[in-house]
Every structure is written in structure tokens, then in C-alpha cells.
Design a protein around this motif. Structure first.
Motif, short mmCIF file in Angstrom:
data_model
loop_
_atom_site.label_atom_id
_atom_site.label_comp_id
_atom_site.label_asym_id
_atom_site.label_seq_id
_atom_site.Cartn_x
_atom_site.Cartn_y
_atom_site.Cartn_z
N GLY A 211 11.90 -0.89 -12.45
CA GLY A 211 10.56 -0.38 -12.21
C GLY A 211 9.81 -1.07 -11.10
O GLY A 211 8.59 -0.94 -10.99
N ALA A 212 10.52 -1.82 -10.25
CA ALA A 212 9.90 -2.50 -9.12
C ALA A 212 10.83 -2.37 -7.92
O ALA A 212 11.87 -1.73 -7.98
N ASP A 219 16.47 -15.02 4.17
CA ASP A 219 16.76 -16.38 3.71
C ASP A 219 17.73 -16.40 2.53
O ASP A 219 17.99 -17.45 1.94
N GLY A 220 18.24 -15.20 2.16
CA GLY A 220 19.23 -15.10 1.10
C GLY A 220 18.66 -14.86 -0.28
O GLY A 220 19.42 -14.73 -1.25
N THR A 221 17.35 -14.80 -0.42
CA THR A 221 16.73 -14.59 -1.72
C THR A 221 16.34 -13.12 -1.89
O THR A 221 16.28 -12.35 -0.95
N THR A 222 16.06 -12.77 -3.14
CA THR A 222 15.56 -11.44 -3.47
C THR A 222 14.26 -11.60 -4.24
O THR A 222 14.18 -12.39 -5.19
N VAL A 223 13.24 -10.88 -3.83
CA VAL A 223 11.91 -10.97 -4.43
C VAL A 223 11.59 -9.65 -5.12
O VAL A 223 11.74 -8.58 -4.53
N ALA A 224 11.15 -9.72 -6.38
CA ALA A 224 10.70 -8.53 -7.10
C ALA A 224 9.25 -8.26 -6.75
O ALA A 224 8.39 -9.15 -6.86
N ALA A 225 8.95 -7.04 -6.31
CA ALA A 225 7.59 -6.70 -5.90
C ALA A 225 7.19 -5.34 -6.45
O ALA A 225 8.00 -4.41 -6.45
N ASP A 226 5.96 -5.26 -6.94
CA ASP A 226 5.44 -3.96 -7.37
C ASP A 226 5.13 -3.09 -6.17
O ASP A 226 5.18 -1.86 -6.26
N LEU A 227 4.77 -3.71 -5.07
CA LEU A 227 4.57 -2.97 -3.83
C LEU A 227 4.80 -3.88 -2.64
O LEU A 227 4.69 -5.11 -2.74
N VAL A 228 5.14 -3.26 -1.52
CA VAL A 228 5.39 -3.94 -0.26
C VAL A 228 4.43 -3.37 0.76
O VAL A 228 4.26 -2.16 0.86
N VAL A 229 3.77 -4.25 1.51
CA VAL A 229 2.85 -3.79 2.55
C VAL A 229 3.37 -4.26 3.90
O VAL A 229 3.55 -5.46 4.12
N ALA A 230 3.62 -3.32 4.79
CA ALA A 230 4.05 -3.64 6.15
C ALA A 230 2.81 -3.86 7.00
O ALA A 230 2.04 -2.93 7.24
N ALA A 231 2.62 -5.09 7.46
CA ALA A 231 1.49 -5.44 8.32
C ALA A 231 2.05 -6.04 9.60
O ALA A 231 1.78 -7.19 9.95
N THR A 232 2.85 -5.25 10.28
CA THR A 232 3.63 -5.73 11.42
C THR A 232 3.05 -5.30 12.76
O THR A 232 3.75 -5.27 13.76
N GLY A 233 1.77 -4.97 12.77
CA GLY A 233 1.13 -4.62 14.03
C GLY A 233 0.98 -3.13 14.22
O GLY A 233 1.22 -2.33 13.31
N ALA A 234 0.58 -2.75 15.43
CA ALA A 234 0.30 -1.35 15.73
C ALA A 234 0.74 -1.06 17.16
O ALA A 234 0.84 -1.96 18.00
N SER A 235 1.00 0.21 17.43
CA SER A 235 1.41 0.64 18.77
C SER A 235 0.44 1.71 19.26
O SER A 235 0.05 2.60 18.49
N PRO A 236 0.02 1.66 20.53
CA PRO A 236 -0.96 2.62 21.02
C PRO A 236 -0.46 4.06 20.92
O PRO A 236 0.71 4.33 21.19
#
Length: 384
Positions: A211-212, A219-236
Motif C-alpha cells: 500500500g505504499a 545508495d543501495g537502500t529502499t525507502v517506504a513512502a506514502d508519496l513521492v514529490v519531485a522537486a527537481t526544478g523547472a524548464s521554460p
């Protein structure tokens, strides 16, 4: 001019439209906006809008005398520059005598192979509404990108009791925007407030798990997340200008008068304008205050009025109850000197940025430094 078309119903577009009217221009004004919303403030979307008990109002009050024809929920898909017409996605051809390009910069998304229903971006009001709803259902959040947006999200979610993992491919947060000294300060602040900050780390895979989202990291790890937010910038947003003849590589290139071509101006995140502080180098500035100032300059350029001195950029950001303020140009590409590094009762940083020996910017992370920042602004305005 009988008709001015403004493409982009955001801060810069509204600023340009309002300035046209302030200067007494009374022609036909058409504002085209891809979103179905009237202009609104974006800065609150990563802070109070997400977490307030009731979503606050972010729309700008519209001037009573604006007299605009609003074409909202309509995308510009092409520009016939020789024929002076904007082509829209619903098949219209809107003729203009003057044009303001203010289409902004949409959020970058993760690579296609990382697409997942739990991955969000945050740029528009609709994005914020979706993210607000998702946060109400899940509190384990993985934020990709430790720039201004990612840092503000990590700060707001942590303050509301959420658990945040913040990953970024850079060795320090805010590195490109503010340089290593501010980056080290921000990294310490994140960790002191319980953020699991992981520099030099990227997302390499996302899968379903109980359910996640199971997010695999470099880095070889796995993180359980209820949601992921991409904040990787913007393009014109310049794709609709292909074939128009305008110079639109990394934004619409403006000359010193503020025009991209006769009768065509640009403002906001999509505009790349010469900067006197940088020796005339043309750069984009993605800050709210710059969008307002550039909108004014775009309107004046169309009307043939003196634009006045180039506006000095400024920004402020919120991290874990602290504020970062800057004036001018900042970032790791400039030489940085720390003027003051802190005090016991109020730790913080005051620093200067120089380009080829010339002062181009300053940053402050403590309230006591704001008076100094005002002086820096005066110096920079006098030299631009």
C-alpha cells in the motif's frame, strides 16, 4: 497598438496587463492561460496552502479597470510571428499588435521509467490541491531535490508531523542557488529538525509495496513512502514557439529594450534578459518579485516607454522556522565571502557574492542581518 495578447495568466502576465492599463493604454487586451485559474500566488503552494486546516485563498484580486478578455484553460500551441498571431489548442488564431510571452516554467518530472501513481510534482494550484489531499492520507514523504522547493516542502511536512526523506544528487542543498556556505547551513538545519537528508543520492526505481511506494535509491537502500514529490526544478515553456523565429533556447531571449522581436516582449520564468550586474549576460530569474518587475518592463517595452534600471532580483525562502533572504545574484558560480557567521543567541550567516571581483549579490539567514541586506540592495541598484 489596438490589440495586446498576453500568453500566460500568472504573476508576470498579470503584472504586464496591469501596467498597460496604468500607462493609459485602452486597447483590446486578451490574456491566454493554460490553467483554468485566474492569476494566483505560487509561493504559498509549498507552505501554508499544503498544511493549513482550510486551504487559503491564493488568487490575486484583479484590478477593476483591467478590462481583459480571459481565455483560461486554453494553451498556446504556436506563434505566427510574421503574421502576428497566436495559435491556440482549440483552433483559434488570435491576432495581436503587441505580445507578452509569460508562459512560465513547468515542473520537471522524474524519468519516464520512474512514473508511479504516488509521484507528484508541485507547480500549479491543481498540483497543490492533489498533493494536499495525498498528505492528508499519508505522512511518509520522499522529496526528490533539495533546492528551494524541496527544502520548503521538507520543512512544512516535518513541522506538521510528517516523516521526510530528502534526496538530492548534489553534495549540499541549495548548492546551485546559494553556494556551499548556505548549503552547509541548510543541511544542518534539515538534520536538526529530523529530516532524513541524503546528499549525492538519486532515485533508481519505484515499485508498489504494502500500500505504499518502495523507492530504491542509488545508495543501495529502499525507502517506504506514502508519496513521492519531485522537486527537481523547472524548464521554460517555449515548446509552442518552435518555428517562430524567436531565440528561445533556455527561455525567450530579450534585448536591452526588453523586446524579443518588434512588438514581442517576455516576462517571468520564461524570459532570459541581459543583466547589467553580470556584464550584460542574459539569464533567467525564477523569483516572484522578478516576475512582477519583468511584467512591468514588458508592458513598457511594448509601449515604447523607458524601462528604467534593470530590477535587482531578490528572494526569500522558509526552512524550519528560519528565513533565507537574498538580493542580487547568488550561487556557487560566484565567489562567496562570509561577512558574519553567527551569534550564540541567533546563529545565522551574512555573505557576499562577487563576479569577476564585482559585488553581485548578498544573502542573510538571520533577522538581524536584514538591515545589512537593505544596504546591499541600495549598492546593487546603484551599480546596475
Amino acid at each position: 497598438m489596438r490589440t495586446v495578447v498576453v500568453v500566460g495568466a500568472g504573476t508576470a502576465g498579470l503584472s504586464a496587463a496591469a501596467e498597460l492599463r496604468r500607462q493609459g493604454w485602452d486597447g483590446r487586451l486578451v490574456v491566454i492561460g493554460e490553467e483554468p485559474e485566474h492569476p494566483y500566488r505560487r509561493p504559498p503552494l509549498s507552505k501554508e496552502y499544503l498544511l493549513a486546516a482550510a486551504a487559503p485563498t491564493v488568487h490575486f484580486p484583479l484590478p477593476d479597470d483591467l478590462g481583459a478578455e480571459w481565455r483560461l484553460g486554453t494553451a498556446a500551441v504556436g506563434l505566427d510571428a510574421p503574421g502576428r498571431a497566436v495559435l491556440t489548442g482549440d483552433g483559434d488564431r488570435i491576432a495581436y499588435d503587441g505580445l507578452v510571452i509569460a508562459t512560465g516554467a513547468p515542473a520537471r518530472r522524474l524519468r519516464p521509467e520512474l512514473a508511479h501513481e504516488r509521484v507528484h510534482t508541485l507547480r500549479t494550484l491543481a498540483d497543490a490541491a492533489g498533493l494536499r489531499a495525498a498528505l492528508a492520507e499519508g505522512r511518509r514523504v520522499l522529496v526528490v531535490g533539495a533546492g528551494f522547493l524541496g527544502g520548503e516542502l521538507a520543512s512544512a511536512i516535518t513541522a506538521a508531523g510528517g516523516s521526510v526523506t530528502l534526496v538530492d544528487r548534489s553534495p549540499l542543498p541549495l548548492l546551485a542557488a546559494a553556494g556551499p556556505a548556505v548549503g552547509r547551513w541548510a543541511a544542518g538545519l534539515h538534520r536538526a529538525h529530523g529530516v532524513d537528508y541524503r546528499p549525492r543520492t538519486e532515485v533508481v526505481g519505484i515499485a508498489d509495496a504494502d500500500g505504499a511506494a518502495a523507492v530504491r535509491l542509488s545508495d543501495g537502500t529502499t525507502v517506504a513512502a506514502d508519496l513521492v514529490v519531485a522537486a527537481t526544478g523547472a524548464s521554460p515553456d517555449t515548446h509552442w514557439l518552435r518555428g517562430s523565429g524567436l531565440a528561445a533556447d533556455d527561455g525567450v531571449l530579450l534585448d536591452h529594450s526588453g523586446l524579443a522581436a518588434p512588438g514581442v516582449a517576455a516576462a517571468g520564468d520564461v524570459a532570459r534578459a541581459p543583466q547589467p550586474l553580470l556584464g550584460g549576460e542574459a539569464v533567467r530569474v525564477e523569483h516572484h518579485s522578478s516576475a512582477v518587475a519583468q511584467g512591468v518592463r514588458a508592458a513598457r517595452a511594448l509601449l515604447g516607454l523607458p524601462a528604467g534600471p534593470a530590477p535587482v532580483p531578490s528572494f526569500q525562502s522558509h526552512l524550519h522556522g528560519r528565513r533565507i533572504h537574498s538580493v542580487g545574484f547568488t550561487g556557487r558560480r560566484f565567489a562567496f565571502t562570509a561577512v558574519e557567521t553567527g551569534a550564540r543567541d541567533e546563529p545565522g550567516l551574512l555573505g557576499e557574492y562577487r563576479h569577476r571581483g564585482r559585488l553581485v549579490g548578498a544573502v542573510a539567514t538571520a533577522p538581524r542581518h536584514l538591515r545589512s541586506l537593505t544596504r546591499y540592495r541600495q549598492i546593487l541598484e546603484a551599480s546596475s
